[in-house]
Every structure is written in C-alpha cells, then in structure tokens.
Design a protein around this motif. Sequence first.
Motif, mmCIF file in Angstrom:
data_model
loop_
_atom_site.group_PDB
_atom_site.id
_atom_site.type_symbol
_atom_site.label_atom_id
_atom_site.label_comp_id
_atom_site.label_asym_id
_atom_site.label_seq_id
_atom_site.Cartn_x
_atom_site.Cartn_y
_atom_site.Cartn_z
ATOM 1 N N ARG A 1 44.617 49.411 -7.171
ATOM 2 C CA ARG A 1 44.661 48.337 -6.162
ATOM 3 C C ARG A 1 43.355 48.201 -5.389
ATOM 4 N NH1 ARG A 1 50.333 47.081 -3.350
ATOM 5 N NH2 ARG A 1 51.479 46.749 -5.266
ATOM 6 N N PRO A 2 42.815 49.315 -4.866
ATOM 7 C CA PRO A 2 41.528 49.166 -4.176
ATOM 8 C C PRO A 2 40.411 48.667 -5.100
ATOM 9 C CG PRO A 2 42.541 51.257 -3.597
ATOM 10 C CD PRO A 2 43.353 50.654 -4.704
ATOM 11 N N LEU A 3 40.447 49.064 -6.365
ATOM 12 C CA LEU A 3 39.439 48.587 -7.311
ATOM 13 C C LEU A 3 39.545 47.081 -7.504
ATOM 14 C CD1 LEU A 3 37.168 48.958 -9.367
ATOM 15 C CD2 LEU A 3 38.918 49.585 -11.056
ATOM 16 N N VAL A 4 40.749 46.588 -7.689
ATOM 17 C CA VAL A 4 40.962 45.149 -7.854
ATOM 18 C C VAL A 4 40.459 44.404 -6.621
ATOM 19 C CG1 VAL A 4 42.731 43.344 -8.037
ATOM 20 C CG2 VAL A 4 42.871 45.371 -9.493
ATOM 21 N N LYS A 5 40.807 44.906 -5.448
ATOM 22 C CA LYS A 5 40.393 44.252 -4.200
ATOM 23 C C LYS A 5 38.875 44.263 -4.058
ATOM 24 C CE LYS A 5 41.296 44.214 0.718
ATOM 25 N NZ LYS A 5 42.026 44.800 1.841
ATOM 26 N N PHE A 6 38.243 45.407 -4.343
ATOM 27 C CA PHE A 6 36.798 45.538 -4.230
ATOM 28 C C PHE A 6 36.098 44.602 -5.214
ATOM 29 C CE2 PHE A 6 32.778 48.088 -4.432
ATOM 30 C CZ PHE A 6 32.487 48.090 -3.070
ATOM 31 N N CYS A 7 36.587 44.530 -6.438
ATOM 32 C CA CYS A 7 36.012 43.608 -7.429
ATOM 33 C C CYS A 7 36.170 42.167 -6.978
ATOM 34 C CB CYS A 7 36.652 43.817 -8.801
ATOM 35 S SG CYS A 7 36.107 45.332 -9.620
ATOM 36 N N GLY A 8 37.322 41.838 -6.407
ATOM 37 C CA GLY A 8 37.540 40.490 -5.902
ATOM 38 C C GLY A 8 36.554 40.118 -4.808
ATOM 39 N N LEU A 9 36.295 41.068 -3.904
ATOM 40 C CA LEU A 9 35.349 40.820 -2.814
ATOM 41 C C LEU A 9 33.928 40.654 -3.332
ATOM 42 C CD1 LEU A 9 36.610 43.432 -0.191
ATOM 43 C CD2 LEU A 9 36.700 40.935 0.019
ATOM 44 N N LYS A 10 33.556 41.454 -4.306
ATOM 45 C CA LYS A 10 32.175 41.478 -4.782
ATOM 46 C C LYS A 10 31.888 40.505 -5.924
ATOM 47 C CE LYS A 10 30.785 44.917 -2.149
ATOM 48 N NZ LYS A 10 29.537 44.961 -1.393
ATOM 49 N N LEU A 11 32.891 40.264 -6.779
ATOM 50 C CA LEU A 11 32.660 39.459 -7.985
ATOM 51 C C LEU A 11 33.387 38.119 -7.983
ATOM 52 C CD1 LEU A 11 33.002 42.285 -10.678
ATOM 53 C CD2 LEU A 11 30.891 41.358 -9.688
ATOM 54 N N GLY A 12 34.281 37.926 -7.034
ATOM 55 C CA GLY A 12 35.040 36.687 -6.973
ATOM 56 C C GLY A 12 36.453 36.870 -7.501
ATOM 57 N N ALA A 13 37.316 35.957 -7.110
ATOM 58 C CA ALA A 13 38.747 36.060 -7.412
ATOM 59 C C ALA A 13 39.039 36.108 -8.912
ATOM 60 C CB ALA A 13 39.501 34.893 -6.775
ATOM 61 N N ASP A 14 38.248 35.397 -9.722
ATOM 62 C CA ASP A 14 38.514 35.371 -11.163
ATOM 63 C C ASP A 14 38.302 36.741 -11.810
ATOM 64 O OD1 ASP A 14 35.774 34.980 -10.568
ATOM 65 O OD2 ASP A 14 35.389 34.138 -12.557
ATOM 66 N N ARG A 15 37.399 37.550 -11.262
ATOM 67 C CA ARG A 15 37.156 38.882 -11.818
ATOM 68 C C ARG A 15 37.779 39.991 -10.968
ATOM 69 N NH1 ARG A 15 30.898 38.574 -12.941
ATOM 70 N NH2 ARG A 15 31.011 37.082 -11.268
ATOM 71 N N ARG B 1 40.929 40.668 -10.648
ATOM 72 C CA ARG B 1 42.327 40.659 -11.098
ATOM 73 C C ARG B 1 42.529 41.827 -12.052
ATOM 74 N NH1 ARG B 1 42.756 35.426 -13.969
ATOM 75 N NH2 ARG B 1 44.802 36.231 -14.462
ATOM 76 N N SER B 2 43.701 42.418 -11.996
ATOM 77 C CA SER B 2 43.969 43.580 -12.846
ATOM 78 C C SER B 2 43.899 43.219 -14.322
ATOM 79 C CB SER B 2 45.310 44.224 -12.493
ATOM 80 O OG SER B 2 46.351 43.303 -12.612
ATOM 81 N N ILE B 3 44.322 42.027 -14.698
ATOM 82 C CA ILE B 3 44.298 41.628 -16.104
ATOM 83 C C ILE B 3 42.851 41.576 -16.622
ATOM 84 C CG2 ILE B 3 44.324 39.121 -15.734
ATOM 85 C CD1 ILE B 3 46.516 40.805 -18.309
ATOM 86 N N TYR B 4 41.937 41.134 -15.773
ATOM 87 C CA TYR B 4 40.521 41.097 -16.145
ATOM 88 C C TYR B 4 39.997 42.524 -16.351
ATOM 89 C CZ TYR B 4 35.465 40.541 -15.767
ATOM 90 O OH TYR B 4 34.116 40.604 -16.001
ATOM 91 N N LEU B 5 40.309 43.405 -15.409
ATOM 92 C CA LEU B 5 39.836 44.794 -15.511
ATOM 93 C C LEU B 5 40.443 45.492 -16.718
ATOM 94 C CD1 LEU B 5 39.866 45.755 -11.749
ATOM 95 C CD2 LEU B 5 37.884 45.235 -13.179
ATOM 96 N N MET B 6 41.689 45.193 -17.031
ATOM 97 C CA MET B 6 42.328 45.802 -18.199
ATOM 98 C C MET B 6 41.703 45.300 -19.498
ATOM 99 S SD MET B 6 46.283 46.215 -17.072
ATOM 100 C CE MET B 6 46.699 47.182 -18.500
ATOM 101 N N SER B 7 41.179 44.090 -19.495
ATOM 102 C CA SER B 7 40.507 43.587 -20.698
ATOM 103 C C SER B 7 39.199 44.344 -20.954
ATOM 104 C CB SER B 7 40.243 42.085 -20.587
ATOM 105 O OG SER B 7 39.181 41.806 -19.692
ATOM 106 N N LEU B 8 38.591 44.855 -19.889
ATOM 107 C CA LEU B 8 37.349 45.613 -20.029
ATOM 108 C C LEU B 8 37.602 47.100 -20.281
ATOM 109 C CD1 LEU B 8 35.297 44.069 -17.091
ATOM 110 C CD2 LEU B 8 35.049 43.578 -19.525
ATOM 111 N N PHE B 9 38.559 47.647 -19.527
ATOM 112 C CA PHE B 9 38.865 49.076 -19.572
ATOM 113 C C PHE B 9 40.354 49.242 -19.852
ATOM 114 C CE2 PHE B 9 35.277 48.460 -16.681
ATOM 115 C CZ PHE B 9 34.328 49.299 -17.242
#
Length: 105
Positions: free
Chosen positions: A60-74, A76-84
């Motif tokens: 959850r904190p990773l998703v939130k941090f990515c949202g703050l730094k990379l924007g709402a489209d990136r 999201r947990s589904i986006y992170l799961m596609s990478l890792f």
Amino acid sequence: MLPAEAFDNEGFLRDLGEWSPEVAIQIALTEELTLTNPHWEVINLLREYYDLYDSSPAMRPLVKFCGLKLGADRGRSIYLMSLFPGSPAKLGSKIAGLPKPDNCL
C-alpha cells in the motif's frame, strides 16, 4: 557480479552497501526479469522511499508513493504487478538492494 554468499537464502543482499545497478541486473536475472525504464523508475523510487523512511515499503505505501511521484496511472497495484509479478513490494525491494518489507512472507 557478487558471489552467492552476498545474498541471504531468499536472495536479498546481506550488505545493502554492495548494491549497484549491475547488482540489480544480476538479481533481476535470477528472477527471470529484464529491467526496462519503467522498472528502473520504481527501483529508484523504492530506494528513495528507503532513504526517507529507513524501511522498505509494503504494497500500500509503495502504491501511494508511486502515485505521488509518477502519477495516478502508474500508482496502481496492477501496474506494479505487471513490472514485478507476485509481490511487487518484495520483489522490487529485493532488486533495489533493500531489506525485505516487514509484512511480506
């Protein structure tokens, strides 16, 4: 290339100071991942998070941090799961040379 004894039984670095981009590539290859620019964005954010909070983020904190730094489209947990795949927080932290997040099995 680091020797096997540089890693614990789960593949995490024993000494965080030994991390480098080359080590990240070495770890990623053991996970059958080829790192792309989107992977590196998240790896760099994981390392930034660790520098700020002295811990590896859970999902959850990773998703939130990515949202703050990379924007709402990136951010999201589904986006992170596609990478890792599997557990993005755990796998991403491993490749970023960070300790396993506390709540990851």
